[in-house]
Design a protein around this motif. Sequence first.
Motif, PDB file in Angstrom:
ATOM      1  N   PHE A   1      10.546 -46.359 -27.896  1.00  0.00           N
ATOM      2  CA  PHE A   1      10.768 -46.869 -26.547  1.00  0.00           C
ATOM      3  C   PHE A   1      12.048 -47.704 -26.522  1.00  0.00           C
ATOM      4  N   PHE A   2      12.893 -47.456 -25.497  1.00  0.00           N
ATOM      5  CA  PHE A   2      14.185 -48.110 -25.381  1.00  0.00           C
ATOM      6  C   PHE A   2      14.185 -49.106 -24.227  1.00  0.00           C
ATOM      7  N   GLU A   3      14.884 -50.204 -24.435  1.00  0.00           N
ATOM      8  CA  GLU A   3      14.922 -51.275 -23.441  1.00  0.00           C
ATOM      9  C   GLU A   3      15.491 -50.770 -22.117  1.00  0.00           C
ATOM     10  N   PRO A   4      14.930 -51.215 -20.982  1.00  0.00           N
ATOM     11  CA  PRO A   4      15.475 -50.827 -19.675  1.00  0.00           C
ATOM     12  C   PRO A   4      16.767 -51.581 -19.381  1.00  0.00           C
ATOM     13  N   GLY A   5      17.495 -51.095 -18.391  1.00  0.00           N
ATOM     14  CA  GLY A   5      18.716 -51.774 -17.968  1.00  0.00           C
ATOM     15  C   GLY A   5      19.904 -51.554 -18.867  1.00  0.00           C
ATOM     16  N   VAL A   6      19.801 -50.603 -19.797  1.00  0.00           N
ATOM     17  CA  VAL A   6      20.888 -50.301 -20.727  1.00  0.00           C
ATOM     18  C   VAL A   6      21.317 -48.852 -20.503  1.00  0.00           C
ATOM     19  N   THR A   7      22.615 -48.610 -20.524  1.00  0.00           N
ATOM     20  CA  THR A   7      23.128 -47.243 -20.441  1.00  0.00           C
ATOM     21  C   THR A   7      23.258 -46.696 -21.850  1.00  0.00           C
ATOM     22  N   TYR A   8      22.553 -45.607 -22.133  1.00  0.00           N
ATOM     23  CA  TYR A   8      22.556 -44.998 -23.458  1.00  0.00           C
ATOM     24  C   TYR A   8      23.435 -43.748 -23.462  1.00  0.00           C
TER      25      TYR A   8
ATOM     26  N   ASP B   1      17.227 -35.664 -14.648  1.00  0.00           N
ATOM     27  CA  ASP B   1      16.694 -36.333 -13.467  1.00  0.00           C
ATOM     28  C   ASP B   1      15.409 -37.106 -13.764  1.00  0.00           C
ATOM     29  N   GLY B   2      15.148 -37.399 -15.017  1.00  0.00           N
ATOM     30  CA  GLY B   2      13.921 -38.096 -15.395  1.00  0.00           C
ATOM     31  C   GLY B   2      12.819 -37.171 -15.848  1.00  0.00           C
ATOM     32  N   THR B   3      12.981 -35.859 -15.614  1.00  0.00           N
ATOM     33  CA  THR B   3      11.995 -34.887 -16.081  1.00  0.00           C
ATOM     34  C   THR B   3      12.013 -34.816 -17.608  1.00  0.00           C
ATOM     35  N   PRO B   4      10.858 -34.793 -18.272  1.00  0.00           N
ATOM     36  CA  PRO B   4      10.852 -34.684 -19.736  1.00  0.00           C
ATOM     37  C   PRO B   4      11.566 -33.413 -20.197  1.00  0.00           C
ATOM     38  N   ARG B   5      12.411 -33.551 -21.192  1.00  0.00           N
ATOM     39  CA  ARG B   5      13.128 -32.418 -21.780  1.00  0.00           C
ATOM     40  C   ARG B   5      12.636 -32.242 -23.212  1.00  0.00           C
ATOM     41  N   ASN B   6      12.127 -31.024 -23.523  1.00  0.00           N
ATOM     42  CA  ASN B   6      11.494 -30.767 -24.809  1.00  0.00           C
ATOM     43  C   ASN B   6      12.305 -29.772 -25.635  1.00  0.00           C
ATOM     44  N   TYR B   7      12.364 -30.029 -26.941  1.00  0.00           N
ATOM     45  CA  TYR B   7      13.143 -29.209 -27.863  1.00  0.00           C
ATOM     46  C   TYR B   7      12.328 -28.981 -29.129  1.00  0.00           C
ATOM     47  N   THR B   8      11.977 -27.729 -29.382  1.00  0.00           N
ATOM     48  CA  THR B   8      11.189 -27.406 -30.573  1.00  0.00           C
ATOM     49  C   THR B   8      12.071 -27.494 -31.817  1.00  0.00           C
ATOM     50  N   THR B   9      11.602 -28.216 -32.807  1.00  0.00           N
ATOM     51  CA  THR B   9      12.383 -28.397 -34.031  1.00  0.00           C
ATOM     52  C   THR B   9      11.508 -28.134 -35.255  1.00  0.00           C
TER      53      THR B   9
ATOM     54  N   SER C   1      20.125 -43.568 -18.365  1.00  0.00           N
ATOM     55  CA  SER C   1      19.412 -44.836 -18.257  1.00  0.00           C
ATOM     56  C   SER C   1      17.998 -44.533 -17.811  1.00  0.00           C
ATOM     57  N   ASN C   2      17.173 -45.567 -17.718  1.00  0.00           N
ATOM     58  CA  ASN C   2      15.771 -45.322 -17.428  1.00  0.00           C
ATOM     59  C   ASN C   2      15.577 -44.789 -16.011  1.00  0.00           C
ATOM     60  N   ASP C   3      14.518 -44.008 -15.862  1.00  0.00           N
ATOM     61  CA  ASP C   3      14.161 -43.380 -14.598  1.00  0.00           C
ATOM     62  C   ASP C   3      14.055 -44.428 -13.494  1.00  0.00           C
ATOM     63  N   SER C   4      14.605 -44.104 -12.339  1.00  0.00           N
ATOM     64  CA  SER C   4      14.584 -45.046 -11.223  1.00  0.00           C
ATOM     65  C   SER C   4      13.169 -45.360 -10.748  1.00  0.00           C
ATOM     66  N   ASP C   5      12.206 -44.520 -11.117  1.00  0.00           N
ATOM     67  CA  ASP C   5      10.811 -44.783 -10.751  1.00  0.00           C
ATOM     68  C   ASP C   5      10.192 -45.865 -11.617  1.00  0.00           C
ATOM     69  N   GLY C   6      10.887 -46.299 -12.658  1.00  0.00           N
ATOM     70  CA  GLY C   6      10.412 -47.439 -13.427  1.00  0.00           C
ATOM     71  C   GLY C   6      10.065 -47.167 -14.863  1.00  0.00           C
ATOM     72  N   GLY C   7       9.976 -45.909 -15.295  1.00  0.00           N
ATOM     73  CA  GLY C   7       9.642 -45.624 -16.678  1.00  0.00           C
ATOM     74  C   GLY C   7      10.818 -45.865 -17.599  1.00  0.00           C
TER      75      GLY C   7
ATOM     76  N   ILE D   1      12.439 -35.976 -24.694  1.00  0.00           N
ATOM     77  CA  ILE D   1      13.202 -37.079 -24.116  1.00  0.00           C
ATOM     78  C   ILE D   1      12.627 -37.350 -22.731  1.00  0.00           C
ATOM     79  N   GLN D   2      12.158 -38.556 -22.502  1.00  0.00           N
ATOM     80  CA  GLN D   2      11.416 -38.849 -21.290  1.00  0.00           C
ATOM     81  C   GLN D   2      12.064 -39.971 -20.486  1.00  0.00           C
ATOM     82  N   ASN D   3      11.941 -39.854 -19.158  1.00  0.00           N
ATOM     83  CA  ASN D   3      12.421 -40.880 -18.216  1.00  0.00           C
ATOM     84  C   ASN D   3      13.922 -41.115 -18.315  1.00  0.00           C
ATOM     85  N   ALA D   4      14.672 -40.081 -18.629  1.00  0.00           N
ATOM     86  CA  ALA D   4      16.127 -40.221 -18.793  1.00  0.00           C
ATOM     87  C   ALA D   4      16.847 -39.611 -17.598  1.00  0.00           C
ATOM     88  N   GLU D   5      17.626 -40.429 -16.913  1.00  0.00           N
ATOM     89  CA  GLU D   5      18.458 -39.972 -15.811  1.00  0.00           C
ATOM     90  C   GLU D   5      19.924 -40.109 -16.190  1.00  0.00           C
TER      91      GLU D   5
END
Length: 573
Positions: A274-281, A130-138, A219-225, A107-111
């Motif tokens: 990829f998910f649209e910016p400006g949306v709260t998920y 905080d926008g840091t990629p979170r990885n989960y082995t499945t 929502s998307n990372d405040s840095d723009g991703g 999960i990437q760019n998620a704040e």
Amino acid sequence: MDFRGDERAVTVQIGAVLLLGFLVVTLSLYQATVVPDQNSQVEFQHNQRVQADMQEVRNAILGTAATESSAPVGVELGTRYPSRVVAVNPAPPSGSLSTTTLGNISIQNAEANDSTTATADYPETDDFWDGTPRNYTTTSLVYQPNYANFQNAPTTVYENGVVYNRFRSGNLTLTGQPVVAGSRISLIVLSGDLSRSGSGTLTVDPRAVSVSTRTVSISNDSDGGDVSVVLPSRLDNETWEGLLDQSGQYDPDNSSDTAHVYAVENRPDGVELFFEPGVTYQLKLSKVGVGTNIGTTEPAYLTSVDDLVEQPFEDRTYPFVVESRDRYNNPVPANVLAASERTSIPNGVTVEPGRYRYQYTAPAPGDDWVNITYRRAADGDEYNVRSTSFDGSLPENVQYTPEIQSAAGGGGGDGGDGGSGGPDPGGDNAFGSLSQQSFSGGPDQGYVKFTVTNQEASSLTIESISIDSDGANRIFEQQGGSDEGNTEMYLASDGSSTFYESGDSDGDYYTLGNTRQLSSSITVNSGSDLTVTFAQFRNGGSEANMENDQVSVTFYYSDANADPTTVTFQVQP
């Protein structure tokens, strides 16, 4: 006497030989053609059943992830051919079911943030998200048949909530995708070791490791991703686009208000959504295990569920609630410690596993800090709740910095008559003329709205509020925003309004009996009406029918001399 030879029996012998030969040829043809054809049909029918079994396993995994209740499912690994009198069957057809490592869900760019508001909404949860990629082995769950006659039988696979058949020529999906539904993202990590082969029935018993009881707003990372999810998958991007499109979740041209996946791209070991910016998920994560070695979870971060009031009054007691969560955002028990610089904090009370309520009694006016963590001081001063080096920005820590106000002077209001010695403002008679208003679904669906009038000679400025009722234990809504009905508490008077929002994640409800500071104070002038709306009263996760239940609402004022006012009334149908 005539001794010439009699040849009449030769015809019978020849006929017998020919008949025997015909039977041998017929049986050979039967063995070579009919038996394989019939057995192929038996194998085909078995393959249809095992595909249905795999879909039931998928449903059991999804159900376990959501509710923790396990539903064992039988998978028919093989079958048996019909008995034959003269023909010979090969060994019974068999199959194998095994887990195979897929790779990492990322999960990437998620704040942790609501994109509709300007300020940080979840200042503790966003220490982890905080926008840091979170990885989960499945892993995936793979059924491989071993048939004697059914050629090109597919391998049936479960991965990422999808069941599909894998052929040499391509893949054919059997179920839809559960990953994306509107603004909700649901990810299930599958763990464990399972490997079994044979011709009998194998019972698969999914077990919950981390149940998705909490939802985090991201929502998307405040840095723009843009928010994206990498799924390790043997299905290509076109297949995933088709799955998303079939469920109405694919929006490559940004023409839909309800679909938010705008692109799916191939990656070395899967696809990236990829998910649209400006949306709260709304992000829901869970972990389910099958077989052995399914693993456990441990605390990954500590978050504040009910914040400590920012400006408490001295000698008053205020609650705060924290929750230790695993990396799947779900509560997990931990040994939590709390301390204050200037006062003692009693041990917390366990509200539910992983959730703890504390009481803070404000000391003399001035600044204070309250530190909470599940780590130990031996891990470093940044985790020492009694140290000035405690780091509240770490995911394992929560820190409040209250500014204690004097209980004997100052405050809001219009100053009255300059201290004429009259009675203190506030008290239980400050508001009167209560009338109940209709709103939204009504009291039977947990919505309560009422109006009261300020009967004081001076204005009253409300800064905090608490609610109690025997008909419910919490107030919670997930509408988002700060308008009436879109927040747990909404107050309005003379064109001004304020609110209290507990958050839109599943665990972010307001617990009845707690005092909560409003987003801003609100002044009710003398003789003016105050309208209050609550959305929605609940018992656990269910809406509470508040008809004929008693509700008590206590208002706390910014004027330290003003006594709190409690309004009690019976909710009318």
